[in-house]
Write an enzyme that holds these catalytic residues in place. Structure first.
Site, PDB file in Angstrom:
ATOM      1  N   LYS A 270       0.445   4.779  -5.260  1.00 41.62           N
ATOM      2  CA  LYS A 270       0.746   5.612  -4.082  1.00 41.62           C
ATOM      3  C   LYS A 270      -0.256   5.543  -2.926  1.00 41.62           C
ATOM      4  CE  LYS A 270      -1.754   9.714  -5.517  1.00 41.62           C
ATOM      5  NZ  LYS A 270      -1.875  11.155  -5.459  1.00 41.62           N
TER       6      LYS A 270
ATOM      7  N   SER B  62       9.423  10.075  -0.442  1.00 42.94           N
ATOM      8  CA  SER B  62       8.357  10.508   0.457  1.00 42.94           C
ATOM      9  C   SER B  62       8.863  10.616   1.885  1.00 42.94           C
ATOM     10  CB  SER B  62       7.235   9.471   0.401  1.00 42.94           C
ATOM     11  OG  SER B  62       6.297   9.674   1.425  1.00 42.94           O
ATOM     12  N   ALA B  63       8.265  11.506   2.632  1.00 43.04           N
ATOM     13  CA  ALA B  63       8.585  11.640   4.052  1.00 43.04           C
ATOM     14  C   ALA B  63       8.264  10.364   4.816  1.00 43.04           C
ATOM     15  CB  ALA B  63       7.803  12.807   4.656  1.00 43.04           C
TER      16      ALA B  63
ATOM     17  N   TYR C  55       3.740   0.416   0.561  1.00 43.12           N
ATOM     18  CA  TYR C  55       4.012   1.607  -0.267  1.00 43.12           C
ATOM     19  C   TYR C  55       5.291   2.294   0.214  1.00 43.12           C
ATOM     20  CZ  TYR C  55       4.002   6.474  -1.633  1.00 43.12           C
ATOM     21  OH  TYR C  55       4.404   7.705  -2.082  1.00 43.12           O
TER      22      TYR C  55
ATOM     23  N   LYS D 232       9.294   2.960  -1.539  1.00 48.52           N
ATOM     24  CA  LYS D 232      10.068   4.209  -1.622  1.00 48.52           C
ATOM     25  C   LYS D 232      11.451   4.018  -0.990  1.00 48.52           C
ATOM     26  CE  LYS D 232       6.999   6.615  -3.736  1.00 48.52           C
ATOM     27  NZ  LYS D 232       7.199   6.917  -5.146  1.00 48.52           N
TER      28      LYS D 232
ATOM     29  N   ASN E 144       3.464  16.716   2.417  1.00 46.03           N
ATOM     30  CA  ASN E 144       2.076  16.459   1.995  1.00 46.03           C
ATOM     31  C   ASN E 144       1.657  17.420   0.893  1.00 46.03           C
ATOM     32  OD1 ASN E 144       2.389  15.121   4.611  1.00 46.03           O
ATOM     33  ND2 ASN E 144       0.190  14.760   4.484  1.00 46.03           N
TER      34      ASN E 144
ATOM     35  N   ASN F  50      -8.471   9.081   0.143  1.00 46.30           N
ATOM     36  CA  ASN F  50      -7.861   8.664   1.407  1.00 46.30           C
ATOM     37  C   ASN F  50      -7.238   9.852   2.114  1.00 46.30           C
ATOM     38  OD1 ASN F  50      -8.134   5.759   0.918  1.00 46.30           O
ATOM     39  ND2 ASN F  50      -6.683   6.150  -0.749  1.00 46.30           N
TER      40      ASN F  50
ATOM     41  N   LEU G 131      -6.426  13.865   3.245  1.00 42.64           N
ATOM     42  CA  LEU G 131      -7.258  14.890   3.869  1.00 42.64           C
ATOM     43  C   LEU G 131      -7.788  15.935   2.880  1.00 42.64           C
ATOM     44  CD1 LEU G 131      -8.412  16.185   6.419  1.00 42.64           C
ATOM     45  CD2 LEU G 131      -6.207  17.340   6.743  1.00 42.64           C
TER      46      LEU G 131
ATOM     47  N   ARG H  43       0.747  18.050   9.995  1.00 44.72           N
ATOM     48  CA  ARG H  43       1.549  17.681   8.820  1.00 44.72           C
ATOM     49  C   ARG H  43       2.091  18.947   8.148  1.00 44.72           C
ATOM     50  NH1 ARG H  43       0.510  13.696  11.059  1.00 44.72           N
ATOM     51  NH2 ARG H  43      -0.315  11.720  10.267  1.00 44.72           N
TER      52      ARG H  43
ATOM     53  N   ARG I  92      -6.796   6.898  12.914  1.00 47.27           N
ATOM     54  CA  ARG I  92      -6.596   5.974  11.792  1.00 47.27           C
ATOM     55  C   ARG I  92      -5.343   5.142  12.075  1.00 47.27           C
ATOM     56  NH1 ARG I  92      -5.828   8.665   5.912  1.00 47.27           N
ATOM     57  NH2 ARG I  92      -3.918   9.405   6.930  1.00 47.27           N
TER      58      ARG I  92
HETATM   59  P1  NAD Z   1      -0.407  10.091  -9.260  1.00 44.67           P
HETATM   60  O1  NAD Z   1      -1.008   8.747  -9.045  1.00 44.67           O
HETATM   61  O2  NAD Z   1      -1.315  11.219  -9.591  1.00 44.67           O
HETATM   62  O3  NAD Z   1       0.744  10.019 -10.377  1.00 44.67           O
HETATM   63  C1  NAD Z   1       1.484   8.844 -10.611  1.00 44.67           C
HETATM   64  C2  NAD Z   1       1.380   8.561 -12.104  1.00 44.67           C
HETATM   65  O4  NAD Z   1       2.124   7.388 -12.405  1.00 44.67           O
HETATM   66  C3  NAD Z   1      -0.053   8.308 -12.570  1.00 44.67           C
HETATM   67  O5  NAD Z   1      -0.334   9.145 -13.663  1.00 44.67           O
HETATM   68  C4  NAD Z   1      -0.059   6.834 -12.954  1.00 44.67           C
HETATM   69  O6  NAD Z   1      -0.960   6.583 -14.018  1.00 44.67           O
HETATM   70  C5  NAD Z   1       1.387   6.626 -13.343  1.00 44.67           C
HETATM   71  N1  NAD Z   1       1.890   5.249 -13.237  1.00 44.67           N
HETATM   72  C6  NAD Z   1       1.861   4.416 -12.171  1.00 44.67           C
HETATM   73  N2  NAD Z   1       2.459   3.258 -12.460  1.00 44.67           N
HETATM   74  C7  NAD Z   1       2.893   3.350 -13.745  1.00 44.67           C
HETATM   75  C8  NAD Z   1       3.605   2.489 -14.610  1.00 44.67           C
HETATM   76  N3  NAD Z   1       3.976   1.276 -14.224  1.00 44.67           N
HETATM   77  N4  NAD Z   1       3.883   2.916 -15.857  1.00 44.67           N
HETATM   78  C9  NAD Z   1       3.500   4.142 -16.277  1.00 44.67           C
HETATM   79  N5  NAD Z   1       2.839   5.023 -15.485  1.00 44.67           N
HETATM   80  C10 NAD Z   1       2.533   4.617 -14.239  1.00 44.67           C
HETATM   81  O7  NAD Z   1       0.441  10.435  -7.956  1.00 44.67           O
HETATM   82  P2  NAD Z   1       1.161  11.803  -7.546  1.00 44.67           P
HETATM   83  O8  NAD Z   1       0.495  12.299  -6.333  1.00 44.67           O
HETATM   84  O9  NAD Z   1       1.327  12.677  -8.719  1.00 44.67           O
HETATM   85  O10 NAD Z   1       2.565  11.198  -7.102  1.00 44.67           O
HETATM   86  C11 NAD Z   1       3.676  11.147  -7.979  1.00 44.67           C
HETATM   87  C12 NAD Z   1       4.802  10.402  -7.279  1.00 44.67           C
HETATM   88  O11 NAD Z   1       5.097  11.067  -6.059  1.00 44.67           O
HETATM   89  C13 NAD Z   1       4.453   8.962  -6.897  1.00 44.67           C
HETATM   90  O12 NAD Z   1       5.594   8.162  -7.072  1.00 44.67           O
HETATM   91  C14 NAD Z   1       4.102   9.061  -5.437  1.00 44.67           C
HETATM   92  O13 NAD Z   1       4.343   7.856  -4.744  1.00 44.67           O
HETATM   93  C15 NAD Z   1       5.057  10.156  -4.984  1.00 44.67           C
HETATM   94  N6  NAD Z   1       4.603  10.854  -3.777  1.00 44.67           N
HETATM   95  C16 NAD Z   1       3.333  11.383  -3.745  1.00 44.67           C
HETATM   96  C17 NAD Z   1       2.893  12.026  -2.593  1.00 44.67           C
HETATM   97  C18 NAD Z   1       1.487  12.563  -2.502  1.00 44.67           C
HETATM   98  O14 NAD Z   1       1.000  12.756  -1.393  1.00 44.67           O
HETATM   99  N7  NAD Z   1       0.797  12.851  -3.613  1.00 44.67           N
HETATM  100  C19 NAD Z   1       3.759  12.163  -1.508  1.00 44.67           C
HETATM  101  C20 NAD Z   1       5.055  11.641  -1.586  1.00 44.67           C
HETATM  102  C21 NAD Z   1       5.453  10.983  -2.744  1.00 44.67           C
HETATM  103  C1  WQD Z   2      -3.171  13.969   6.870  1.00 42.04           C
HETATM  104  C2  WQD Z   2      -3.801  14.154   8.244  1.00 42.04           C
HETATM  105  C3  WQD Z   2      -4.873  12.182   9.096  1.00 42.04           C
HETATM  106  C4  WQD Z   2      -8.039  11.989   6.068  1.00 42.04           C
HETATM  107  C5  WQD Z   2      -0.018  10.328   3.280  1.00 42.04           C
HETATM  108  C6  WQD Z   2       0.919   9.164   3.104  1.00 42.04           C
HETATM  109  C7  WQD Z   2       2.323   9.660   2.879  1.00 42.04           C
HETATM  110  C8  WQD Z   2       2.375  10.689   1.741  1.00 42.04           C
HETATM  111  C9  WQD Z   2       1.360  11.765   1.917  1.00 42.04           C
HETATM  112  C10 WQD Z   2       2.880   9.540  -0.281  1.00 42.04           C
HETATM  113  C11 WQD Z   2      -3.586  12.987   9.196  1.00 42.04           C
HETATM  114  C12 WQD Z   2      -5.895  13.273   8.854  1.00 42.04           C
HETATM  115  C13 WQD Z   2      -6.939  12.354   6.828  1.00 42.04           C
HETATM  116  C14 WQD Z   2      -9.339  12.111   6.638  1.00 42.04           C
HETATM  117  C15 WQD Z   2      -8.345  12.978   8.654  1.00 42.04           C
HETATM  118  N1  WQD Z   2       2.048  10.073   0.485  1.00 42.04           N
HETATM  119  N2  WQD Z   2      -7.094  12.846   8.082  1.00 42.04           N
HETATM  120  N3  WQD Z   2      -9.433  12.618   7.906  1.00 42.04           N
HETATM  121  O1  WQD Z   2      -1.237  10.272   6.183  1.00 42.04           O
HETATM  122  O2  WQD Z   2       0.095  12.422   6.433  1.00 42.04           O
HETATM  123  O3  WQD Z   2       0.382  11.055   4.432  1.00 42.04           O
HETATM  124  O4  WQD Z   2       0.064  11.191   2.126  1.00 42.04           O
HETATM  125  O5  WQD Z   2       4.049   9.353  -0.096  1.00 42.04           O
HETATM  126  O6  WQD Z   2       3.083   8.533   2.592  1.00 42.04           O
HETATM  127  O7  WQD Z   2       0.876   8.349   4.262  1.00 42.04           O
HETATM  128  O8  WQD Z   2      -1.719  12.278   4.695  1.00 42.04           O
HETATM  129  O9  WQD Z   2      -3.734  13.445   3.921  1.00 42.04           O
HETATM  130  O10 WQD Z   2      -3.911  10.999   4.581  1.00 42.04           O
HETATM  131  O11 WQD Z   2      -3.568  12.709   6.338  1.00 42.04           O
HETATM  132  O12 WQD Z   2      -8.488  13.429   9.780  1.00 42.04           O
HETATM  133  O13 WQD Z   2     -10.374  11.779   6.012  1.00 42.04           O
HETATM  134  O14 WQD Z   2      -5.228  14.226   8.069  1.00 42.04           O
HETATM  135  O15 WQD Z   2      -5.191  11.469  10.270  1.00 42.04           O
HETATM  136  O16 WQD Z   2      -3.438  13.526  10.490  1.00 42.04           O
HETATM  137  P1  WQD Z   2      -0.625  11.456   5.574  1.00 42.04           P
HETATM  138  P2  WQD Z   2      -3.289  12.344   4.810  1.00 42.04           P
END
Ligand code: NAD
Ligand code: WQD
Length: 342
Positions: free
Chosen positions: A84, A124-125, A149, A153, A179, A198, A200, A231, A292
């Protein structure tokens, strides 16, 4: 219901496991721990006060997945497993496409072979792309993604929608998260990124406990109320509740639905910093840094479809998100590894 959680040891999966168990469902986890730890599952068991069946396996491993499906009769699957990190996906596109797409295709084939036809997917958004207007609604056409990435999705949504169109017995719920931040109120589970975060909120949390020196605010010249990016931050426990309701919805409907999970409210980077300072009585030093690459000024959800279809809306506010994040971080300053186990 008996529900398989791929990636269930991760940040969102572990919180969802708790909510499912507490709602009376049975959760089974499969995770290869590429971005998580078995300790998260032990913590979940501590919260729910019973064991949780957990398999260490890669979702791309069809033989392992078939064995799991042979051992259990699942009512639905929630597919969290995936890589992710946006920046990492730009540097390692093949690894991202291979992991995220292969795991989904293998999972879908194993599900089909076992007659399990309900899936809730972590979208994801980011799939919306940079829309000219907010809030983001599910009927807006995607304007394309800005990184591999995001494209995984996008493609997985199409794969799942295609299967639902081909076989009318399938039920597909595509949850587009905004988020997710925060942690469980117990402080036992939360977000535990490896290396320098990575995102915030995890970055702020590490500054708060002195592991990082200061926050870099990426740009203060966006057309937003204070110039910093806006966000839709959503508490991970609210998000987890949304999955419980989505499983119930999938059990009663067929076809496919895209559903936003967000609060509908946008907060700026500085809103987050100031709220974190205030509710936790700390001071997060920050400097204004350049924008960024790839960031957009503002996004937030229209969450009305989640309310209409699932009866879901976010209940926790930004103060809860900041408080619970700090609570987890102070109890687990080094994440799941090296902590006292609370
Ligand atoms: P995370 O990395 O904490 O959880 C993902 C889990 O998947 C991990 O435990 C990892 O070990 C496991 N994994 C990855 N590839 C695998 C594989 N091939 N086989 C078995 N396990 C595997 O991430 P999260 O924040 O809990 O996110 C969960 C899901 O939600 C992800 O698909 C991510 O892309 C999506 N998502 C996350 C966010 C976010 O900001 N956290 C936002 C939108 C969507
Ligand atoms: C949020 C805001 C940054 C870090 C990401 C993925 C998105 C989704 C959620 C999975 C932004 C600012 C950030 C820092 C900062 N993930 N920022 N200093 O970029 O909205 O979304 O996570 O699907 O796909 O892109 O989230 O938390 O990285 O950033 O100022 O050290 O914080 O510029 O405005 P983002 P983020």
């Amino acid at each position: 219901m008996k529900i398989l959680l791929t990636g269930g040891a991760g940040f969102i999966g572990s919180h969802t496991c708790v909510e499912l168990c507490q709602a009376g469902h049975e959760a089974v986890i499969v995770d290869n721990y590429v971005n998580s730890s078995p300790e998260a599952v032990r913590r979940v068991e501590k919260i729910v006060r019973h064991p949780v069946v957990c398999y260490e396996a890669d979702v791309r491993d069809a033989a392992a997945m078939n064995r799991i499906f042979d051992e259990h009769s699942f009512d639905a699957v929630i597919h969290f497993a995936g890589l992710k990190a946006v920046g990492e996906s730009v540097a390692q596109p093949l690894r991202y496409y291979r992991n995220n797409l292969d795991s989904t295709l293998t999972l879908m084939e194993v599900m089909q072979a076992h007659g399990v036809k309900r899936i809730v997917f972590s979208s994801s958004a980011t799939v919306y792309g940079n829309q000219p207007v907010v809030p983001y609604r599910e009927d807006m056409p995607s304007l394309g993604c800005t990184n591999p990435y995001g494209w995984t999705k996008f493609m997985i949504e199409k794969i799942l929608e295609g299967q639902a169109a081909a076989d009318p017995e399938w039920s597909v719920v595509l949850l587009r998260y905004f988020n997710p931040i925060g942690a469980h109120a117990s402080g036992l589970i939360g977000e535990d990124p490896s290396g320098i975060p990575n995102n915030l909120m995890p970055y702020i949390a590490k500054v708060a406990v002195g592991e990082l020196d200061h926050l870099n605010v990426f740009g203060n010249d966006y057309p937003t109320k204070d110039g910093t990016g806006v966000r839709d931050y959503i508490h991970v426990v609210d998000l987890a509740r949304g999955h419980v309701l989505a499983c119930g919805y999938a059990a009663e409907h067929t076809g496919s639905e895209i559903i936003n999970l967000g609060t509908g409210v946008g907060y700026s980077v500085l809103d987050l910093v100031h709220t974190f300072d205030r509710v936790n009585n700390v001071h997060i030093p920050y400097v204004i840094a350049p924008r960024r690459a790839g960031d957009i000024a503002e996004n937030y959800a229209d969450p009305s479809k989640a309310l209409a279809l699932l009866g879901w809306k976010a209940e926790k506010n930004l103060e809860d998100m900041c408080r619970d994040t700090y609570h987890f971080q102070t109890l687990n300053p080094k994440g799941y590894h090296g902590s006292a186990g609370v």
